[in-house]
Write an enzyme that holds these catalytic residues in place. Structure first.
Site, PDB file in Angstrom:
ATOM      1  N   LEU A  46       0.987  -1.203  -0.033  1.00 29.74           N
ATOM      2  CA  LEU A  46       0.006  -0.042  -0.088  1.00 29.74           C
ATOM      3  C   LEU A  46       1.084   1.213  -0.186  1.00 29.74           C
ATOM      4  O   LEU A  46       1.808   1.486   0.909  1.00 29.74           O
ATOM      5  CB  LEU A  46      -0.698  -0.052   1.567  1.00 29.74           C
ATOM      6  CG  LEU A  46      -2.133   0.925   1.346  1.00 29.74           C
ATOM      7  CD1 LEU A  46      -3.093   0.704   0.123  1.00 29.74           C
ATOM      8  CD2 LEU A  46      -2.670   0.888   2.481  1.00 29.74           C
ATOM      9  N   ASP A  47       0.675   2.079  -0.857  1.00 30.43           N
ATOM     10  CA  ASP A  47       1.671   3.283  -1.013  1.00 30.43           C
ATOM     11  C   ASP A  47       1.747   4.120   0.103  1.00 30.43           C
ATOM     12  O   ASP A  47       0.776   4.174   0.761  1.00 30.43           O
ATOM     13  CB  ASP A  47       1.187   4.126  -2.158  1.00 30.43           C
ATOM     14  CG  ASP A  47       1.534   3.561  -3.668  1.00 30.43           C
ATOM     15  OD1 ASP A  47       2.191   2.421  -3.850  1.00 30.43           O
ATOM     16  OD2 ASP A  47       0.810   4.146  -4.586  1.00 30.43           O
TER      17      ASP A  47
END
Length: 299
Positions: A46-47
């Site tokens: 997840l960025d």
């Protein structure tokens, strides 16, 4: 004098509400230290810009982390209309600006265009590799290379809010979907450009953010309180059909040998001895159930 960290075996799944600014690995390592878990992994990145559901696996649960990589996901995204960036999100450089002359009717006209099976070109600012180098490294050097379009599916695309130059969406999509690319494509179709300013993941497979816990909440708990937030090892595979074995069949399966497969079952199957998961199997060409991943017992 610094006290050496003592690691121990911890088995289970943690549904973490990842904060903004941390990479998935940073979040994993912080959670792992809180549990003193000797072994840990996550189920897909997840960025740093994104927040929300990040399932973490400890101990024997790491054997099933790959099962979520192909899972569908749901996000809540905020787009800023009228501004296009080179990365598709708020961390990039502005490359174009335009007046926003968009109505709700325009939004509801455009969104169906991005529902269903789509071809999406991955962004240069991504971890995909070309000749062993991540694309984002090339992008930072001002180098752009051709990328092959990838098939993705947008199952649902809903408008949550729209006011001025701000558009909030809920996106239910297949693996590999870039919400930044979706934001830029929607902005292009609206004629004003857009980029992603906020992203929150709410669902992974059948796991929901409503059951997640934050790092701050975990830090405030004692060991027992933290362990209470761990879901069992089989949390990532609990939608698979079940076969229960006992006696000689249990011993055979635990030692990597096939067992009889009940009629009507196919694909991946959970195998239990009593109420304890002992592994996941798949049917072989001989019509029997063969072990694929085995769970190590606590001694």
């Amino acid at each position: 004098m610094q006290v050496k960290k003592t690691w121990k075996r911890v088995d289970g799944v943690l549904l973490l509400d990842k904060p903004i600014g941390l990479t998935s690995n940073d979040a994993l390592q912080k959670a792992r230290r809180l549990f003193s878990a000797a072994k840990g992994g996550h189920t897909g990145t997840l960025d740093p810009l994104a927040t929300g559901l990040l399932p973490l696996c400890f101990g024997e649960a790491t054997k099933f982390s790959a099962d979520l990589l192909d899972a569908d996901k749901t996000y809540e995204a905020v787009l800023k209309l009228g501004v296009t960036t080179d990365s598709g999100d708020a961390e990039g450089k502005v490359v174009a600006s335009a007046a926003v002359d968009v109505t709700e009717n325009d939004i509801f006209r455009v969104l169906p265009m991005f529902t269903g099976d789509l071809q999406q070109i991955p962004p240069m600012h991504s971890a995909l590799k070309r000749d062993g180098r991540p694309l984002y490294e090339l992008a930072r050097q001002g180098i752009e290379v051709e990328r092959e379009a990838r098939a993705v599916t947008i199952h649902r695309l809903e408008c949550l809010a729209f006011a001025g130059d701000s558009l909030s969406l809920r996106v239910a999509c297949s693996k590999g979907t870039y919400i930044r690319v979706l934001a830029a494509d929607i902005g292009r179709e609206l004629g004003c450009g857009a980029h992603l300013t906020a992203l929150r993941r709410t669902v992974v497979g059948d796991l929901d953010l409503a059951n997640a816990v934050t790092l701050a909440e975990l830090e405030a708990l004692d060991e027992a309180g933290r362990l209470a937030h761990l879901q069992p090892v089989d949390a990532l595979v609990h939608t698979l059909p079940i076969v229960t074995v006992e006696g000689e069949a249990e011993s055979r399966f635990r030692h990597g040998n096939p067992v009889d497969l009940p009629a009507g079952l196919s694909g991946k199957i959970r195998v239990y001895a009593g109420d304890q998961l002992i592994g996941v199997g798949e049917p072989g060409s001989d019509g029997r159930l063969w072990p694929k991943r085995l769970v190590q017992l606590v001694v």
